[in-house]
Design a protein around this motif. Sequence first.
Motif, PDB file in Angstrom:
ATOM      1  N   PRO A 110      -1.327  -5.218   0.412  1.00 29.86           N
ATOM      2  CA  PRO A 110      -2.365  -5.227  -0.625  1.00 29.86           C
ATOM      3  C   PRO A 110      -2.770  -6.658  -1.010  1.00 29.86           C
ATOM      4  O   PRO A 110      -1.991  -7.596  -0.860  1.00 29.86           O
ATOM      5  N   VAL A 111      -3.992  -6.803  -1.479  1.00 26.63           N
ATOM      6  CA  VAL A 111      -4.479  -8.111  -1.924  1.00 26.63           C
ATOM      7  C   VAL A 111      -4.783  -8.018  -3.423  1.00 26.63           C
ATOM      8  O   VAL A 111      -5.843  -7.513  -3.806  1.00 26.63           O
ATOM      9  N   PRO A 112      -3.844  -8.448  -4.266  1.00 28.67           N
ATOM     10  CA  PRO A 112      -4.100  -8.381  -5.699  1.00 28.67           C
ATOM     11  C   PRO A 112      -5.360  -9.149  -6.083  1.00 28.67           C
ATOM     12  O   PRO A 112      -5.670 -10.173  -5.474  1.00 28.67           O
ATOM     13  N   ARG A 113      -6.051  -8.639  -7.074  1.00 29.51           N
ATOM     14  CA  ARG A 113      -7.247  -9.276  -7.627  1.00 29.51           C
ATOM     15  C   ARG A 113      -8.472  -9.178  -6.725  1.00 29.51           C
ATOM     16  O   ARG A 113      -9.526  -9.725  -7.057  1.00 29.51           O
ATOM     17  N   ALA A 114      -8.329  -8.536  -5.572  1.00 31.13           N
ATOM     18  CA  ALA A 114      -9.501  -8.404  -4.701  1.00 31.13           C
ATOM     19  C   ALA A 114     -10.371  -7.258  -5.223  1.00 31.13           C
ATOM     20  O   ALA A 114      -9.954  -6.498  -6.100  1.00 31.13           O
TER      21      ALA A 114
ATOM     22  N   VAL B 112     -11.343  -3.198  -1.379  1.00 33.29           N
ATOM     23  CA  VAL B 112     -10.465  -3.841  -0.397  1.00 33.29           C
ATOM     24  C   VAL B 112      -9.061  -3.269  -0.561  1.00 33.29           C
ATOM     25  O   VAL B 112      -8.395  -3.505  -1.561  1.00 33.29           O
TER      26      VAL B 112
END
Lengths: 729, 160
Positions: free
Chosen positions: B40-44, B48
């Motif tokens: 996962p890409v936090p803050r994306a 996403v």
Amino acid sequence: MTQNDEDAEIIAEFLVESHENLDQLDRDLVGLEQQPGSRELLSSIFRTIHTIKGTSGFLAFGRLEQLAHVGETLLSRLRDGEEQMTPAIAESLLLMVDTTRALLEVIERTGTDADPSVEVAPVVEVIERLLTGDPGTTAAPVEPPPAPATGGADDLAEVDAPVSVSPDGIAPAPPVADAQTATEAQPSVVDASVRVDVDLLDTLVDLVGELVLTRNQLLQRTALAEDVELARASQRLDLVASELQESVMKTRMQPIGQVWSKMPRVVRDLAHQLGREVELVMEGHDTELDRSLLEALKGPLTHLVRNSMDHGIETPAVRLAAGKPAKGTLVLRAFHESGQVVVEISDDGSGIDPERIASVAIQRGVVTREQLARMDGREILGLVFRPGFSTATEVSNISGRGVGMDVVRTNIERIGGSVDLQSEAGRGTTVRVRIPLTLAIIPALVVGEGGERYAIPQANLVELVRIEGEDLERDVEHLAGAPVLRLRGRLLPLVQLAEALGGASPDNEALTVVVLQSDDVRFGLCVSEVHDTQEIVVKPIGRQLKSLGMYAGATIMGDGRVALILDVAGMAVAAGIGSTVEEQAEARGSDGDRTSLLVLEVADGRRAALPLGAVARLEEFTPDRLERAGTAEVVQYRDGILPLVRLAPAIGLPDTSHLQEQLSVVVHEGSEGRAVGIVIDRVLDVVDTSVVRSDVGRRAGVLGSAIVQERVTDLVDLAAVVVRAGGAA
Amino acid sequence: MTTDATLVEEQYCTFWVSGLFFGVAVAEVQEVLRTQPMTPVPRAADAVTGLINLRGQIVTAVDLRVRLGFPPRDPATAPMNVIVRSRGEVVSLLVDDIGDVIDLAEIGGVAPEPVPSNMPARVQDVVSGVRPLAGSILLVLDADRAVDVSSAPDTAGGKP
């Protein structure tokens, strides 16, 4: 390596480079026909010719230099708009390029540019005539180029096939016939190397990285299996993959000698200009590093060499007087050390006097006296890398043109490197630049948060701090909700990685703080887990994530999973951390000494300040914890009784602290370890500022007032306030 | 009658998202993969889902359900990855299920229709054309628009 070999190598490099440049030149000239007067194309052509001129001068190819020189002059006029493009000028430029090409071929064949079969004089003459701007003749000289062939020109006209006259620019006619056979007989230097698209190299690096990962997984599996053949095969795969990785990495590597090749000239010219006698010694010519890093290193290295010449090595007279040989020595050394490339620039000049650095730093407001007192010799030398510092008493035209050591440092740090300075007054200075071998693979600290792993570039890492138990309570404070850590007498802003990633802050009993530094910003990142440091392959992330700024890229871990690489500068911005208050104050510059103040609010909006040094802790209590001991207000605190004094009445202001939901208390520890709690409305800020005290507002409990953050602020007489509590208790 | 170029244009890799039948021109599709391990890409942006490792290349995965404003997928069902090339990058579109590659030139006789104006704006945004087929309606997906998560309108159309 002998001098001759070295020369031959430099010449070979020069030829390869020049041939590439000429190809570019042909494209540019063709482009120029379509867009006459394009500033961009002219600049590009100018740069190419300029490079050829510079190198040919250094290699003593006089004729080539002469030719390139007039060409450069003409081009610079065109570029600067002093001259307009005309067909005559275009023609002469093509002629110049063709002649340059012919001369390069002669050099490749014979090692000198003296071959009379290539005529230079007529071309130079044509261009010079254009430069003198004789309008009557500008049209005419365009014709003469073919003329020399027929013997019309002054010198060297007897040759039958001059190369200088093929303005079509497709392929310069090879000179005399026997020379041509000679060229065919031996492969040209240009053929010995292949130009490969950097993108292709990057793809290769990617694929090899993937191969290495697959190998790792395979090796883990085979270690468990009992198949001997499989073990043998995977061992071989292991070897081959490692070697392949090494070779592919090498394709991007180039020797540092490429950057150094122009140093002898720089040093010679500077020595002449400055009246110094300098011997340049270069060691570790063939130390290789990534091509992109090499490019980035060019500027800083040249600057450091200039610096050594200008500020380091003294004039012969001074040197003799100091008992040193008249001729100074400048040593450039490059070598590999623990996976990094180290480049040293050392001189045996006057060295750097820490006292002079210190006084200049104070004078320019780079540091305060107080800060200076806390610095050791090495840190003081490090001041030269601060912005706004330049010790050159007068700005010379060699160095000190606004491009200071801070720029050198910034440029080197940008490529993940570091600069370090050692100096002994009177003996000399050594600047040591460390840079990674490649940008593609960097050492990183892997941390864990929320079940995922994140990589932090080692270049940003200062230290790891673990705080638990009592220390946690004592060292971590909240200033207006912002957590800060007292670390060796300085306040370090803290950022919870979990919060920065959009999660809830974990309630830990211990805190693991990764202290990070990016440019002038230093902060602590609180992480849940620290894994290990490892070499990671930096890979780009898609454009959907570019705008985030928090991530510098991504990498693939040993198990094949993706991990994000944190961008430390971006994290600081996202968390709202600028330069620390102290550093901002430094940047403003000022005279006089500075004090760190805790700025408070009392009596409904009035500002007061306490010296930060007198503050042990900041606490908040719920009002129900308030108890009485006689007439005094107290709270139970750390297994003891903390007497309280309300600040507002103590300094003659109406008390509003009881209107606050929480009791904000500044804990002051007196000389005998007796603590007193000073009750205020709230903490506003911590500032580091120069205080100009005014007697306005002086009264019991108040020393006077000062302007802090552009507001009038009472300076609290702590002793007088504490006495009230002491007396009452 | 048709050149090779138009033939390719008429071939679509099809898939389902929240009951809708989509197609992407095969020329834009690199491959189709089962569920991949996701970072996962936090803050994306919400759409996403994360990053996947595609043979050493880092690929951003965009969940079409979120991108189009549909309710989230049942966590028990694993999404499929349609890997598309978009403006020099490779992006994975997470879809519910994969259909066949269909060749409209072979089927013949289906003229492209304009995008119905009553579709939610978020869907209209990424659909470049509509091809009514015998048993279904194929929505032609504009991959470049679909992977552009920054342009996804926040409130327009559909239910959040």
